[in-house]
Write an enzyme that holds these catalytic residues in place. Structure first.
Site, short mmCIF file in Angstrom:
data_model
loop_
_atom_site.label_atom_id
_atom_site.label_comp_id
_atom_site.label_asym_id
_atom_site.label_seq_id
_atom_site.Cartn_x
_atom_site.Cartn_y
_atom_site.Cartn_z
N ALA A 30 0.84 -1.20 0.00
CA ALA A 30 0.00 0.00 0.00
C ALA A 30 0.87 1.25 0.00
CB ALA A 30 -0.92 0.00 1.22
N ARG A 47 -6.34 -2.02 9.34
CA ARG A 47 -6.65 -2.79 10.55
C ARG A 47 -5.90 -2.24 11.77
NH1 ARG A 47 -5.29 -8.67 8.57
NH2 ARG A 47 -3.65 -7.50 7.49
N LYS A 49 -3.74 -9.10 -6.48
CA LYS A 49 -3.71 -10.54 -6.71
C LYS A 49 -3.07 -11.25 -5.50
CE LYS A 49 0.63 -10.55 -6.68
NZ LYS A 49 1.32 -11.33 -5.64
N ARG A 51 2.18 -14.64 3.04
CA ARG A 51 3.18 -15.16 2.11
C ARG A 51 3.94 -16.32 2.73
NH1 ARG A 51 2.99 -9.72 0.76
NH2 ARG A 51 2.77 -9.33 -1.50
#
Length: 297
Positions: A12, A34, A91, A163
């Site tokens: 971001a 968050r 994605k 990840r």
């Protein structure tokens, strides 16, 4: 177009926020995260507002850009679509076929525009090359290697929990498929899959056009071995994916252009190649690869 950003992580900060702040055709309305303190820091950096409540942000925007882990993205993006907001997604759109299907269904029912940011598809040189190979046709086979050093080098994404859990298959696998599918056609069967060192994954795919392809994906490649390579072989010879041109901020800006254009086209989203439906198909193929890997231990 008023766009809000959901997410405050490294991606971001690197791509989404700078591109939205610089884009001349959108108003960067605000940031929700968050962690409220991170949202406040990112919003202040780009002269916009931090939101503590996601529904308050949705009420103030026409669209949202999402830079969240895929399991979080799927639910919040579907919620935004049901609120009538256009979507600029990352994605993979989800890490389960069910989650991606629910998101694509919400987009379809709400008739909102959606764009999934597959980076290679929004860089001028690679985008043009993919279109050229798709138009040429006659391909016999292809190979795609997406080898990252996220967990072996100095990467800001190494601490990413999703990840570490899902690995290269779900992080760079979408990139490989985003190049193979428009040229060779849909995947009709995952012929084989196996594991290599670290999180490395190998797959053999059959495509609707009759061609086959292989993919090699990793986030644990040695730094000196990291890189991207895609090669097609067919009736017209051999061709390889050119190097990327421009910055990721410029590529994301092109994705914003696509969303703005799609939102203004009746019905919204018509003609977008990398939309939520395409994101769903990519997710389904990755899930099938994951299933084959699991069946083989």
């Amino acid at each position: 177009m008023r766009i809000g950003l959901l997410g405050t992580g490294p991606w971001a900060r690197t791509a989404h926020a700078p591109a939205l702040a610089a884009h001349p055709e959108v108003e960067f309305t605000g940031v929700w995260g968050r962690r409220p303190e991170a949202a406040g820091e990112l919003a202040a950096l780009h002269g916009t507002r931090a939101y503590e409540d996601v529904d308050a942000l949705l009420a103030d925007v026409d669209a949202v850009a999402v830079a969240l882990p895929p399991s979080v993205q799927a639910e919040l993006a579907a919620r935004a679509a049901r609120a009538g907001r256009h979507l600029l997604l990352d994605k993979p759109v989800a890490t389960t076929a069910a989650g991606a299907r629910a998101l694509a269904g919400a987009v379809r029912e709400a008739e909102v525009a959606s764009v999934v940011f597959f980076t290679t598809r929004f860089q001028p040189a690679t985008e043009a090359w993919i279109a050229e190979q798709s138009a040429r046709g006659g391909w016999f086979t292809a190979r795609a290697e997406w080898l990252g050093a996220v967990f072996t080098g100095d990467s800001p994404y190494a601490a990413s929990p999703w990840r570490r859990e899902k690995g290269a298959l779900w992080d760079v696998g979408p990139h490989a498929l985003s190049v193979l599918l428009p040229v060779l056609g849909d995947v009709t069967r995952v012929r084989a899959a196996g594991r290599g060192p670290g999180d490395t994954v190998h797959g053999v795919l059959e495509h609707a056009g009759g061609a086959s392809s292989t993919v090699t994906l990793s986030l644990t490649a040695p730094v000196a071995a990291a890189g991207v390579g895609v090669e097609f072989r067919g009736e017209s010879g051999v061709t390889s994916l050119p190097g990327a041109t421009g910055t990721v901020v410029e590529a994301f800006g092109r994705a914003v252009d696509t969303l703005v254009e799609a939102a203004g086209a009746p019905p919204a989203g018509r003609g977008v190649a990398c939309d939520a439906a395409f994101g769903l198909r990519v997710t389904e193929i990755l899930a099938e690869l994951e299933e084959v890997l699991g069946a083989r231990g």
